[in-house]
Write an enzyme that holds these catalytic residues in place. Structure first.
Site, mmCIF file in Angstrom:
data_model
loop_
_atom_site.group_PDB
_atom_site.id
_atom_site.type_symbol
_atom_site.label_atom_id
_atom_site.label_comp_id
_atom_site.label_asym_id
_atom_site.label_seq_id
_atom_site.Cartn_x
_atom_site.Cartn_y
_atom_site.Cartn_z
ATOM 1 N N ASP A 1 -0.624 -8.362 24.048
ATOM 2 C CA ASP A 1 -1.113 -7.172 23.334
ATOM 3 C C ASP A 1 -1.606 -6.108 24.300
ATOM 4 O O ASP A 1 -2.717 -5.571 24.152
ATOM 5 C CB ASP A 1 -2.234 -7.544 22.362
ATOM 6 C CG ASP A 1 -1.865 -8.695 21.444
ATOM 7 O OD1 ASP A 1 -0.671 -8.838 21.143
ATOM 8 O OD2 ASP A 1 -2.771 -9.442 21.033
ATOM 9 N N GLU B 1 2.491 -3.983 12.448
ATOM 10 C CA GLU B 1 1.200 -4.123 13.124
ATOM 11 C C GLU B 1 1.237 -3.380 14.445
ATOM 12 O O GLU B 1 2.210 -2.699 14.776
ATOM 13 C CB GLU B 1 0.879 -5.604 13.338
ATOM 14 C CG GLU B 1 1.939 -6.355 14.107
ATOM 15 C CD GLU B 1 1.735 -7.864 14.103
ATOM 16 O OE1 GLU B 1 0.847 -8.349 13.386
ATOM 17 O OE2 GLU B 1 2.473 -8.555 14.821
#
Length: 495
Positions: A15, A172
């Site tokens: 991430d 997302e």
């Protein structure tokens, strides 16, 4: 130079979020159940990264208790620089932590205590400011709020935005940018497994309306033979020469079918060019068109001569001076047990991410009383360890795979400190389609340095495909009971 399928941050650094200030790049990653949380990196070339520290290094910033599940904790940070200050926004998925913001004038820290945004719901928060100073926070889903970061107050929203291509799951990791005459909404979709992808839309304002790129997804490796898979969760950054780059996560599966990745989701780099005001991502790990600037390399051996641990050392959920110290026996790391070993969420553990497909970790361990040693950890239900028990004259290799826990090897050793060894060897050829990705072996060294191998174990059981979750392997020292001292630990890449 980097090559095909080479991450710029190897090991469990998923991430990624990046921003540039002048000629300096700063990058952060998710940290999940590990403390300290949110590693912070610096680079001058997007390829060589040096860890400055961890943004969340105090209990007042990050409270992870024994009932925080593995793969919970801190998700998907976004790092941005605005008005002379760094802003870090994260999701704490444990204990109702929700969306929180931290600030710093220096990315190396100290970072502020958390500013909660109690009315901002969801995961994967993003921050951006428009020309009049309005702050927009966009969340997975995809929906958006206008927020006052000083008070944590929501000024508007939630408002739904473009949520990706039709029928794609898990929209997302949104990031919103003003680039030229458009606002761009970059998202991940398809789930963080083999279907992961990066898609984008653009619009006239930060709240849209957004039109999707006709070439979506702009980056994916699903259904390909590329050695890097699960590519997604990207962030864009512009270089000082005007070029554009994308950092993103990916995995390197090994072995046969279905392929097992053991290092976790890693950070990769790709160049971006613009065609008709749409980004076109190039191959991973391309080298930027400016001179590479390698930073200082952290020594692979730690003799624990400093009072503070290096920022690359992480612990499970917390780390207190009561249970982990370099002051009790100078030049040694001392661990005082709490809980009952690696099965216990409260285990006292200090480790580092496995960053190479083949590596060796050695440590000089002195068990004063009780038991402890070296472990390869994925979570409470998936770990291997080599353990010394004071007074028994034995070293044992323990295996935990789901509901199974057993001792697979026992070896007599002399009293006193002993050198324990963990070795990981990548599988170089497939025996058949079921072949695992690597072998994890454990050894004890004699006084002359000669190793005696105790056990060789299939590495697939310490993989995400077996254990589930979002993390990768961490190798380090632990105390199961009593007190354990470590004179040194070294990590040697064998790739």
């Amino acid at each position: 130079m980097t090559g095909a399928a080479t991450p710029v941050l190897a090991g469990m650094y998923p991430d990624p979020s990046v921003c540039r200030v002048g000629e300096d790049y700063y990058l952060v990653c998710s940290s999940f159940e590990y403390f300290p949380g949110v590693p912070v990196f610096h680079s001058r070339d997007l390829v060589h990264w040096t860890q400055l520290g961890n943004a969340l290094d105090r209990p007042s910033q990050l409270l992870l208790t024994a009932d925080t599940p593995s793969s919970a904790g801190i998700y998907a940070p976004t790092l941005r620089h605005h008005d002379g200050k760094f802003h870090l926004i994260v999701t704490s998925v444990s204990h109702g932590g929700g969306t929180v913001v931290f600030t710093a004038t220096d990315p190396a820290g100290p970072w502020s205590d958390p500013i909660p945004l109690p009315d901002v719901h969801g995961i994967d928060p993003d921050l951006v400011w428009d020309d009049d100073g309005t702050c927009w926070c966009t969340m997975a889903g995809v929906h958006q709020y206008r927020v006052d970061l000083a008070t944590g107050t929501v000024l508007g929203g939630p408002q739904p935005l473009w949520s990706g291509t039709d029928r794609a799951k898990a929209p997302e990791a949104p990031h919103l940018y003003r680039i030229g005459r458009f606002w761009y909404l970059l998202i991940a979709e398809g789930g963080t497994e083999r279907g992961h992808a990066v898609s984008i839309a653009r619009g006239p304002a930060p709240d849209g309306p957004f039109e999707p790129c006709p070439a979506n997804p702009v980056l994916t490796h699903r259904g390909t033979g590329e050695p890097v898979q699960n590519t997604g969760h990207a962030d864009l950054v512009q270089g000082p020469d005007g070029s554009w780059w994308m950092v993103l996560l990916g995995v390197r599966p090994g072995g046969g079918t279905p392929g097992w990745h053991v290092l976790g989701r890693e950070t990769f780099l790709a160049p971006v060019r613009w065609v008709d005001d749409w980004p076109v991502a190039g191959p991973l790990t391309a080298t930027p068109p400016w001179p590479l600037r390698p930073g200082p390399v952290e020594p692979d051996r730690d003799d624990f001569d400093d009072s503070a641990l290096r920022p690359s050392w992480i612990s499970v959920r917390d780390r207190s001076e009561e249970h982990c110290t370099t002051e009790e026996r100078p030049g040694w790391l001392t661990l005082h047990a709490r809980g009952a070993g690696l099965d216990d969420p409260s285990v006292v553990f200090v480790g580092r991410r496995q960053q190479h497909r083949s590596c060796r970790v050695r440590a000089l361990v002195d068990v004063e009383r009780g038991s402890g040693g070296l472990a390869v950890r994925l979570d409470e239900e998936h770990h291997y360890e080599v353990e010394v028990e004071a007074g028994s004259g034995e070293v044992r290799v323990h295996v935990r795979i789901g509901p199974l826990r057993t001792v697979v090897a026992v070896q007599p050793v002399p009293a006193g400190p002993v050198v324990l060894v963990v070795r990981v060897d990548e599988a170089r050829e497939l025996r058949d389609a079921r072949s695992g990705p690597d072998t994890v072996s454990f050894a004890v060294e004699a006084a002359d340095g000669t190793p005696t191998t105790l056990a060789e174990l299939d590495g697939r059981y310490l993989s995400t495909e077996v254990a589930g979750g979002f993390t990768g392997r961490v190798i380090g020292a632990y105390a199961a009971t009593g007190t354990v001292h470590l004179d040194w630990i070294d990590y040697e890449p064998l790739d």
